[in-house]
Scaffold this active site. Structure first.
Site, short mmCIF file in Angstrom:
data_model
loop_
_atom_site.label_atom_id
_atom_site.label_comp_id
_atom_site.label_asym_id
_atom_site.label_seq_id
_atom_site.Cartn_x
_atom_site.Cartn_y
_atom_site.Cartn_z
CG HIS A 122 6.72 -35.34 27.96
ND1 HIS A 122 7.10 -34.12 28.45
CD2 HIS A 122 6.44 -36.09 29.07
CE1 HIS A 122 7.06 -34.12 29.78
NE2 HIS A 122 6.67 -35.31 30.17
CB CYS A 130 -6.29 -44.24 15.05
SG CYS A 130 -8.09 -44.38 15.15
CB THR A 191 13.62 -28.85 31.86
OG1 THR A 191 12.38 -29.20 32.47
CG2 THR A 191 14.77 -29.30 32.73
CG ASN A 216 16.70 -22.66 32.74
OD1 ASN A 216 16.35 -21.53 32.45
ND2 ASN A 216 15.86 -23.68 32.83
CB ALA A 235 20.88 -24.39 25.77
P1 NAD Z 1 9.01 -25.19 29.91
O1 NAD Z 1 8.38 -24.52 28.76
O2 NAD Z 1 8.20 -25.45 31.12
O3 NAD Z 1 10.29 -24.35 30.40
C1 NAD Z 1 11.25 -23.88 29.52
C2 NAD Z 1 12.53 -23.63 30.29
O4 NAD Z 1 13.55 -23.31 29.36
C3 NAD Z 1 12.43 -22.46 31.28
O5 NAD Z 1 13.01 -22.87 32.52
C4 NAD Z 1 13.29 -21.36 30.62
O6 NAD Z 1 13.94 -20.54 31.57
C5 NAD Z 1 14.29 -22.20 29.85
N1 NAD Z 1 14.87 -21.52 28.67
C6 NAD Z 1 14.33 -20.56 27.88
N2 NAD Z 1 15.18 -20.25 26.90
C7 NAD Z 1 16.29 -21.00 27.06
C8 NAD Z 1 17.52 -21.12 26.36
N3 NAD Z 1 17.78 -20.39 25.26
N4 NAD Z 1 18.44 -22.02 26.82
C9 NAD Z 1 18.19 -22.77 27.92
N5 NAD Z 1 17.04 -22.70 28.61
C10 NAD Z 1 16.10 -21.82 28.19
O7 NAD Z 1 9.65 -26.53 29.34
P2 NAD Z 1 9.73 -27.99 29.93
O8 NAD Z 1 10.30 -27.98 31.29
O9 NAD Z 1 10.38 -28.79 28.87
O10 NAD Z 1 8.23 -28.52 30.14
C11 NAD Z 1 7.19 -28.27 29.27
C12 NAD Z 1 6.65 -29.40 28.39
O11 NAD Z 1 6.38 -28.77 27.17
C13 NAD Z 1 7.60 -30.49 28.00
O12 NAD Z 1 7.10 -31.64 28.50
C14 NAD Z 1 7.53 -30.61 26.47
O13 NAD Z 1 6.92 -31.85 26.12
C15 NAD Z 1 6.58 -29.57 26.02
N6 NAD Z 1 7.05 -28.67 24.95
C16 NAD Z 1 7.92 -29.13 24.01
C17 NAD Z 1 8.37 -28.27 23.01
C18 NAD Z 1 9.33 -28.82 21.99
O14 NAD Z 1 9.26 -29.99 21.65
N7 NAD Z 1 10.28 -28.00 21.52
C19 NAD Z 1 7.95 -26.94 22.99
C20 NAD Z 1 7.03 -26.51 23.96
C21 NAD Z 1 6.61 -27.39 24.96
#
Ligand code: NAD
Length: 254
Positions: A122, A130, A191, A216, A235
């Site tokens: 992503h 830009c 995820t 997860n 994790a």
């Molecule tokens: P999501 O926010 O949809 O889901 C987060 C998942 O992580 C959940 O299933 C949750 O149960 C799990 N989780 C929570 N705490 C955890 C831990 N300590 N250890 C392991 N798992 C844990 O995230 P997603 O599926 O990555 O999709 C959302 C989109 O959001 C992604 O495409 C990403 O680009 C973006 N995003 C990125 C960031 C970042 O870069 N850190 C932060 C927020 C959102």
């Protein structure tokens, strides 16, 4: 099976695999203080995704998206450090047991931890692009003087991350699908597996015969369907234990 047995099972699967790939999501960075989108404490409890994370919303009101969502995210990510989960994946690579990381995250923490092959599915917040002329700026070198930040040509700058409604960078998609088709173990970490096409990567690996291990604290749509088993835990606690066990198994083979 209890947690400790599942950790041992995962370590065995990893140690005997020829090619291990990790797919990570926002959950792996939660223990670095970065809120995920979904789940407890997720950003969507505060923000409506359609209003803030869709490319059409950004084009319509870039100053609003910048000042409400992005400014905060940049501040948090700038100060965030890799946690034990990121460091464990870097250690797994050093042990020769992790081929690459496919991440949905835009925070750069895998690279900061030491992983050298990271596919940013992503995109990234490390660059700004830009919307008019396509010129790119390194975020850490860009001085924000106005909201929204602008290019010399006057065009609005957008983080080089994929917003809803935007395509996945072609090379990241191509390589991720290739790595999924050719791995024999995939670790699916933090995820929610509801954002497509990222959520289809584990199925590609599964259909090609790989073992899919989820880490997860909560079950996802993959659980019991695509993943062979889930290790329900954070994790940052689970991954270092798996890598410790892998290290022991590899030493025993020497
Ligand atoms: P999501 O926010 O949809 O889901 C987060 C998942 O992580 C959940 O299933 C949750 O149960 C799990 N989780 C929570 N705490 C955890 C831990 N300590 N250890 C392991 N798992 C844990 O995230 P997603 O599926 O990555 O999709 C959302 C989109 O959001 C992604 O495409 C990403 O680009 C973006 N995003 C990125 C960031 C970042 O870069 N850190 C932060 C927020 C959102």
């Amino acid at each position: 099976m209890g947690l400790e047995s599942l950790i041992k099972r995962a370590a065995k699967d990893v140690a005997k695999a020829k090619k291990v790939v990790a797919l990570t999501g926002a959950g792996i960075s939660v223990e670095s203080g970065i809120a995920p989108f979904r789940g407890k404490g997720g950003l969507w409890e505060k923000f409506n995704p359609e209003e803030y994370a869709h490319i059409n919303a950004f084009r319509r009101h870039p100053e609003k998206v910048w000042s409400v969502l992005l400014k905060d995210m940049f501040e948090v990510i700038k100060n965030a450090q890799p946690n034990p989960a990121h460091l464990a994946l870097a250690r797994l690579e050093k042990l020769g047991k992790l081929h690459c990381v496919i991440t949905q995250n835009v925070d750069g923490l895998h690279q900061k931890a030491g992983n050298t092959d990271v596919i940013e599915f992503h995109g990234t917040l490390a660059w700004l692009v830009c919307l008019d002329c396509g010129k790119r700026f390194k975020t850490e070198e860009y001085k924000v003087k106005e909201m929204p930040p602008r290019c010399e040509c006057g065009g609005v700058l957008k983080p080089d991350a994929v917003f809803f409604g935007e395509p996945i960078p072609v090379e990241a998609l191509r390589r991720s699908q290739h790595e999924a088709r050719t791995c024999d173990v995939m670790l699916v970490i933090g995820t929610s597996a509801v954002v497509y096409p990222a959520a289809s990567i584990p199925s590609i690996a599964k259909n090609a015969g790989a073992t899919i291990i989820e880490i997860n604290p909560e079950a996802t749509p993959l659980t019991g369907v695509v993943s062979d088993y889930i290790i329900e835990g954070n994790a940052g606690e689970v991954l270092p234990k798996i890598v410790d066990e892998v290290e022991k198994l590899l030493r025993a083979q020497e």
